[in-house]
Design a protein around this motif. Structure first.
Motif, PDB file in Angstrom:
ATOM      1  N   ARG A 255      97.806 -78.371  62.848  1.00  0.00           N
ATOM      2  CA  ARG A 255      97.682 -78.517  64.290  1.00  0.00           C
ATOM      3  C   ARG A 255      96.800 -77.406  64.857  1.00  0.00           C
ATOM      4  O   ARG A 255      96.900 -76.245  64.454  1.00  0.00           O
ATOM      5  N   VAL A 256      95.953 -77.759  65.807  1.00  0.00           N
ATOM      6  CA  VAL A 256      95.067 -76.793  66.451  1.00  0.00           C
ATOM      7  C   VAL A 256      95.564 -76.571  67.883  1.00  0.00           C
ATOM      8  O   VAL A 256      95.684 -77.523  68.668  1.00  0.00           O
ATOM      9  N   LEU A 257      95.855 -75.313  68.214  1.00  0.00           N
ATOM     10  CA  LEU A 257      96.370 -74.962  69.531  1.00  0.00           C
ATOM     11  C   LEU A 257      95.347 -74.135  70.296  1.00  0.00           C
ATOM     12  O   LEU A 257      94.789 -73.180  69.753  1.00  0.00           O
ATOM     13  N   PRO A 258      95.111 -74.459  71.561  1.00  0.00           N
ATOM     14  CA  PRO A 258      94.320 -73.546  72.383  1.00  0.00           C
ATOM     15  C   PRO A 258      95.149 -72.312  72.726  1.00  0.00           C
ATOM     16  O   PRO A 258      96.367 -72.411  72.946  1.00  0.00           O
ATOM     17  N   GLU A 259      94.494 -71.161  72.743  1.00  0.00           N
ATOM     18  CA  GLU A 259      95.170 -69.922  73.107  1.00  0.00           C
ATOM     19  C   GLU A 259      94.508 -69.322  74.330  1.00  0.00           C
ATOM     20  O   GLU A 259      93.283 -69.164  74.373  1.00  0.00           O
ATOM     21  N   TRP A 260      95.340 -69.044  75.341  1.00  0.00           N
ATOM     22  CA  TRP A 260      94.882 -68.276  76.492  1.00  0.00           C
ATOM     23  C   TRP A 260      95.830 -67.106  76.665  1.00  0.00           C
ATOM     24  O   TRP A 260      97.040 -67.302  76.879  1.00  0.00           O
ATOM     25  N   SER A 261      95.319 -65.910  76.545  1.00  0.00           N
ATOM     26  CA  SER A 261      96.107 -64.710  76.788  1.00  0.00           C
ATOM     27  C   SER A 261      95.491 -63.949  77.953  1.00  0.00           C
ATOM     28  O   SER A 261      94.262 -63.892  78.093  1.00  0.00           O
ATOM     29  N   PHE A 262      96.369 -63.355  78.772  1.00  0.00           N
ATOM     30  CA  PHE A 262      95.948 -62.648  79.975  1.00  0.00           C
ATOM     31  C   PHE A 262      96.524 -61.234  79.914  1.00  0.00           C
ATOM     32  O   PHE A 262      97.746 -61.041  79.934  1.00  0.00           O
ATOM     33  N   VAL A 263      95.630 -60.257  79.844  1.00  0.00           N
ATOM     34  CA  VAL A 263      96.031 -58.855  79.733  1.00  0.00           C
ATOM     35  C   VAL A 263      95.478 -58.113  80.940  1.00  0.00           C
ATOM     36  O   VAL A 263      94.264 -58.153  81.206  1.00  0.00           O
ATOM     37  N   THR A 264      96.366 -57.452  81.675  1.00  0.00           N
ATOM     38  CA  THR A 264      95.920 -56.776  82.877  1.00  0.00           C
ATOM     39  C   THR A 264      94.789 -55.797  82.578  1.00  0.00           C
ATOM     40  O   THR A 264      94.821 -55.043  81.596  1.00  0.00           O
ATOM     41  N   ALA A 265      93.809 -55.826  83.440  1.00  0.00           N
ATOM     42  CA  ALA A 265      92.675 -54.904  83.275  1.00  0.00           C
ATOM     43  C   ALA A 265      93.098 -53.461  83.498  1.00  0.00           C
ATOM     44  O   ALA A 265      92.362 -52.534  83.132  1.00  0.00           O
ATOM     45  N   ASP A 266      94.276 -53.253  84.077  1.00  0.00           N
ATOM     46  CA  ASP A 266      94.776 -51.902  84.332  1.00  0.00           C
ATOM     47  C   ASP A 266      95.438 -51.282  83.107  1.00  0.00           C
ATOM     48  O   ASP A 266      95.861 -50.120  83.159  1.00  0.00           O
ATOM     49  N   ALA A 267      95.583 -52.058  82.023  1.00  0.00           N
ATOM     50  CA  ALA A 267      96.201 -51.506  80.819  1.00  0.00           C
ATOM     51  C   ALA A 267      95.301 -50.447  80.201  1.00  0.00           C
ATOM     52  O   ALA A 267      94.068 -50.528  80.263  1.00  0.00           O
ATOM     53  N   SER A 268      95.937 -49.456  79.578  1.00  0.00           N
ATOM     54  CA  SER A 268      95.170 -48.420  78.879  1.00  0.00           C
ATOM     55  C   SER A 268      94.501 -49.007  77.646  1.00  0.00           C
ATOM     56  O   SER A 268      94.885 -50.089  77.166  1.00  0.00           O
ATOM     57  N   ASP A 269      93.517 -48.304  77.128  1.00  0.00           N
ATOM     58  CA  ASP A 269      92.856 -48.763  75.904  1.00  0.00           C
ATOM     59  C   ASP A 269      93.866 -48.868  74.763  1.00  0.00           C
ATOM     60  O   ASP A 269      93.788 -49.790  73.928  1.00  0.00           O
ATOM     61  N   GLU A 270      94.813 -47.951  74.729  1.00  0.00           N
ATOM     62  CA  GLU A 270      95.832 -47.978  73.678  1.00  0.00           C
ATOM     63  C   GLU A 270      96.703 -49.224  73.799  1.00  0.00           C
ATOM     64  O   GLU A 270      97.000 -49.897  72.805  1.00  0.00           O
TER      65      GLU A 270
END
Length: 619
Positions: A255-270
């Motif tokens: 099965r092929v699943l689309p992935e959308w992840s949303f990471v706040t731009a305010d997160a640190s590089d770490e």
């Protein structure tokens, strides 16, 4: 849901023993029944069974966190005629309501202490069967405080807002039938500023992103479709400054699943590097979970990472929400909920152990099979071991009534012990078969504990109810299911020509020691009582844990009848005439009753004989 710092405590135990003819029987915690009644709803004022929602169509204009206007159309069906339609809705200003396109009157009911927030709609004419309700509303959505002091609902974040529903917060922005027992599909269309603070603004939700198009120079419309029926509590909506990761994941199943992840731009590089590492494990985790729970029940996958200061991660459909922290165990926990909690949901929040206990157990199961850590079957043994916490047995997994206890240890920790006890009883392969059948049979529905017991019994071919009910509801430490290694020896005696009275119970021996006596059926088809010697019988039955056995053994000594004494009278005395053939048995249930009865008859006969002789002498 996963608290960011779960305080899972070790448990202790008190062992109860009883002595029977020098045999110690370890008794499991007392269970008064082998069934569990559906628990009372801890939020009786939320939700209704008057109608079933089939679809929500949400068109939102988002201008700021405290300034939205929405048109929501609800498609539903009622089995009976309804004069009023009661929707869960907290806060905001309602402008108009129509039912089947015709204007309707409406009123609001609010009682915070009772968790009652209703939009009561009175249609121009009563409705039955299929109907639609369209609500136009606006304002500043609020947060909802639960009885335990936690918050959900419309939660501000570093760059926008995230709407979290569990258990009842969705009603702060969406008029709905806000109960886990009512699942529907969704179309969510949000028009939002293209940028705020000179940074791109994005909108995330559950399901598939089916549209992202500019409305004008300053606004963008985001369209999400949720085609898998879902309760309102597991729906997510997030608006913020996000770095969006879009890819496809091909599972081992093909099965092929689309992935959308949303990471706040305010997160640190770490933090961004940590989230990227966790995203890289989603595919392998879903592959492993599919082998245990069956096909993935979502439409897409991914995650949302932001700072909402709620103190927990949440299993929002398709892309779980993580509040400023993420690790492997928590990610696995929330992905497990796609099956246990979102697809197979508790009918009421009182049954939440089915999902939270399951996801907690699967954390340990995954760590064992993938990370070669401790066997998850040890959870049950540790719970009743010397380092266990006796307080864990004070609150059952089902049957508590205080809504402030919703996310307590009885749901997570004790709930995981039930799953551990099940795996102890049937083994990992048997456990997997039960869990795959559970999601296959009940996927897309809402369940109660008794449904789980019934399916476990059906798939295993065993009666596991008595064992599992103890782990679910006993107020004393239960017994950990084990395999029988032997039986306590049993013997019996009789005389030629007389079938012996056989013991009705045997005592199984386990690795940890003797267990609870079990009823036994002896195979006497080929038994021969006509000649002196010994006869060995084989017994079968089911032990306390529902495991069948066929290897119980009983040795019966068959003796020749005693020869009469030369001086013995030809006329038997009353005592000798009343004596039965003798039988004795030792083990789980000694045959002491026939011996006592024989002695009683012997003494009684002697008394009668003496009395008779005295009467003759007097005569």
């Amino acid at each position: 849901m996963t608290p960011l710092s779960p305080a899972f405590r070790a448990l202790s135990v008190t062992t109860v023993t009883i002595g029977i003819l020098a045999t110690a029987v370890v008794l499991p915690g007392a269970a008064v029944a082998d069934t569990i009644d559906p628990a009372a709803d801890i939020f009786p004022a939320v939700g209704t069974s008057d109608f079933d929602v089939e679809h929500y169509d949400v068109q939102m204009d988002y201008r700021a966190n405290d300034d939205i206007s929405v048109v929501t159309t609800i498609t539903a069906s009622a089995a009976a005629t309804l004069d009023t339609i009661r929707l869960d809705f907290e806060g905001l200003t309602v402008d108009t309501v129509t039912v089947d396109g015709v204007a309707a009157t409406f009123a609001r009911e609010d009682d915070k202490g009772a968790t009652l927030h209703k939009l009561v709609v009175t249609p121009a004419a009563p409705v039955s069967g299929d109907f639609t309700v369209t609500v136009e509303y606006r304002g500043a959505p609020g947060t909802h405080e639960d009885p335990d002091g936690s918050f959900e609902g419309w939660m501000p974040t570093s760059g926008g807002v995230v709407a979290l529903g569990q258990p009842v917060g969705t009603m702060t922005w969406l008029p709905s039938n806000n109960t886990p027992s009512d699942k529907a599909t969704y179309d969510i269309e949000v028009t939002a500023p293209t940028q705020t603070d000179a940074r791109d603004l994005s909108v995330a939700s559950s399901g598939d992103l089916v549209g992202q198009e500019p409305v004008d120079a300053d606004r963008t419309r985001w369209s999400w479709h949720v085609g898998t029926p879902l309760s309102t509590s597991m729906l997510v909506l997030a608006v913020g400054h996000y770095d969006i990761q879009n890819s496809t994941i091909t599972l081992a199943s093909g099965r092929v699943l689309p992935e959308w992840s949303f990471v706040t731009a305010d997160a640190s590089d770490e933090d961004k590097a940590l989230v990227a590492s966790m995203r890289g494990r989603i595919a392998s985790m879903l592959d492993w979970l599919e082998t245990k729970l069956g096909p993935y029940p979502g439409e897409s996958t991914g995650l949302i990472y932001d700072y909402a200061n709620v103190g927990y991660a949440l299993e929002t459909q398709d892309r779980p929400f993580f509040d400023g922290g993420i690790d492997e165990a928590t990610l696995l926990h929330e992905l497990t909920h796609m099956w246990l909690g979102n697809s197979v949901s508790p009918r009421t929040w009182s049954e939440i152990w089915l999902s939270e206990g399951g996801a907690s157990f699967f954390e340990s199961y995954y760590a064992w099979q993938v990370r070669e850590q401790s066997d998850p079957r040890d959870l049950a043994a540790q719970a009743v071991g010397p380092d266990g916490d006796p307080d864990i047995w004070e609150v059952p997994t089902v049957g508590w009534t205080d809504p402030a206890q919703l996310f307590g240890n009885q749901s997570y920790v004790r709930g995981s012990y039930v799953y551990s006890a099940l795996m102890n009883a049937v083994g990992p392969d048997g456990f997997d078969r039960i869990m795959r059948a559970w999601t296959k049979e009940h996927g897309g529905s809402s369940v109660v504990t008794e449904d789980f017991l019934a399916l476990a019994n059906e798939v295993s071919g065993r009666d596991l109810s008595r064992t599992l009910v103890q782990w679910i509801s006993s107020d004393t430490p239960p017994a950990v299911p084990e395999d029988i290694v032997s039986f306590e020896p049993l013997t019996a005696e009789t005389t030629v020509g007389t079938a012996p009275v056989l013991p009705t119970e045997v005592t199984p021996n386990y690795k940890s020691g003797p267990g609870t006596p079990a009823s036994v059926t002896w195979d006497t088809a080929d038994a021969d009582w006509s000649t002196p010697g010994t006869v060995t019988l084989t017994g079968s039955g089911t032990d306390f844990f529902g495991a069948p056995f066929t290897t119980a053994s009983l040795v019966v000594t068959v003796s020749a009848p005693a020869s009469p004494s030369p001086t013995e009278s030809a006329t038997p005395s009353p005592s000798s005439a009343a004596l039965p053939h003798t039988l004795s048995a030792t083990g789980a249930k000694p045959a002491t009753v026939p011996l006592i009865a024989a002695l009683s008859l012997l003494i009684g006969g002697a008394v009668i004989l003496v009395a008779a002789r005295r009467r003759r002498k007097v005569d």
